[in-house]
Design a protein around this motif. Structure first.
Motif, short mmCIF file in Angstrom:
data_model
loop_
_atom_site.label_atom_id
_atom_site.label_comp_id
_atom_site.label_asym_id
_atom_site.label_seq_id
_atom_site.Cartn_x
_atom_site.Cartn_y
_atom_site.Cartn_z
N LYS A 31 10.49 -66.63 99.96
CA LYS A 31 9.23 -66.16 100.49
C LYS A 31 8.49 -67.36 101.05
O LYS A 31 7.83 -67.42 102.01
CB LYS A 31 8.50 -65.68 99.21
CG LYS A 31 8.90 -64.28 98.96
CD LYS A 31 7.85 -63.59 97.70
CE LYS A 31 8.16 -62.22 97.57
NZ LYS A 31 9.65 -61.58 97.55
N ALA A 32 8.78 -68.87 100.19
CA ALA A 32 8.07 -69.95 100.69
C ALA A 32 8.61 -70.15 102.06
O ALA A 32 7.95 -70.64 102.92
CB ALA A 32 8.17 -70.88 99.79
N LEU A 33 9.76 -70.14 102.22
CA LEU A 33 10.58 -70.71 103.45
C LEU A 33 10.06 -69.68 104.30
O LEU A 33 9.77 -70.16 105.66
CB LEU A 33 12.07 -70.66 103.26
CG LEU A 33 12.75 -71.13 104.45
CD1 LEU A 33 12.38 -72.45 104.92
CD2 LEU A 33 14.41 -71.07 104.29
N GLU A 34 9.98 -68.31 104.26
CA GLU A 34 9.77 -67.35 105.24
C GLU A 34 8.19 -67.72 105.69
O GLU A 34 7.93 -67.47 106.74
CB GLU A 34 9.80 -65.84 104.64
CG GLU A 34 9.48 -65.02 105.73
CD GLU A 34 9.96 -63.60 105.09
OE1 GLU A 34 9.72 -62.60 105.87
OE2 GLU A 34 10.11 -63.29 104.14
N ARG A 35 7.39 -67.73 104.76
CA ARG A 35 5.97 -68.11 105.04
C ARG A 35 5.71 -69.28 106.13
O ARG A 35 5.13 -69.48 107.18
CB ARG A 35 4.99 -68.44 103.84
CG ARG A 35 4.55 -67.42 103.33
CD ARG A 35 3.48 -67.78 102.19
NE ARG A 35 3.93 -68.90 101.47
CZ ARG A 35 4.51 -68.53 100.15
NH1 ARG A 35 4.76 -67.17 99.82
NH2 ARG A 35 4.94 -69.55 99.21
#
Length: 164
Positions: A31-35
């Motif tokens: 999720k952090a990488l996608e954000r």
């Protein structure tokens, strides 16, 4: 024998501890990488594309001899790398197959495996300058390191004596 049992128990206790420490992290990191990736502006993407190669060539100057493609092609490669880092979380089995196929192509390109580590280091340095989110940075580092290790292993195993 007793020493073997102790060593075996120690090994599995450590594996268990390491796995427990990782529980839940992949979802948070994905999720952090996608954000991070989704938040990149066009200027940020262009910065990433340029800086990855600048840092890599600073860390491994001989790498320039293997990246003689057009700027457009280098940018495409950088974009593909970023895409692969998030896809490694989403579809790991498919990515392992794709990366293995890519590794076999690299055998044909005669890319020395020593260049993968400085490339990863340079790319991670660039991402570090672009975010304050430690989870995003860790996600990028973990994923790109794994991709690199799969490529290196495929290249080493796919190279025959004749090719070396």
């Amino acid at each position: 024998d007793g020493e073997h049992e102790i060593a075996w128990g120690w090994l599995w206790e450590n594996v268990e501890r390491m796995l427990k420490n990782l529980m839940g992290k992949p979802q948070v990191q994905e999720k952090a990488l996608e954000r991070l990736i989704m938040s990149l502006t066009e200027d940020a993407v262009n910065y990433l594309r340029r800086e990855v190669y600048k840092r890599f060539f600073a860390l491994a100057p001989a790498g320039q001899d293997y990246f003689k493609q057009s700027t457009t092609r280098l940018y495409w490669i950088a974009d593909k790398i970023v895409e692969m880092t998030i896809e490694m979380y989403r579809e790991p089995k498919k990515m392992v197959e794709d990366i293995s196929a890519l590794g076999l192509r690299h055998v044909g390109y005669a890319i020395p495996t020593e260049f993968f580590a400085p490339f990863v280091s340079g790319a991670v340095e660039v991402v570090r300058t672009m975010t304050t989110d430690e989870n995003a940075e860790d996600a990028f580092r973990w994923s790109l390191t794994l991709i690199s290790k799969i490529l290196v292993r495929t290249i080493l195993e796919g190279s025959t004596i004749v090719m070396k």
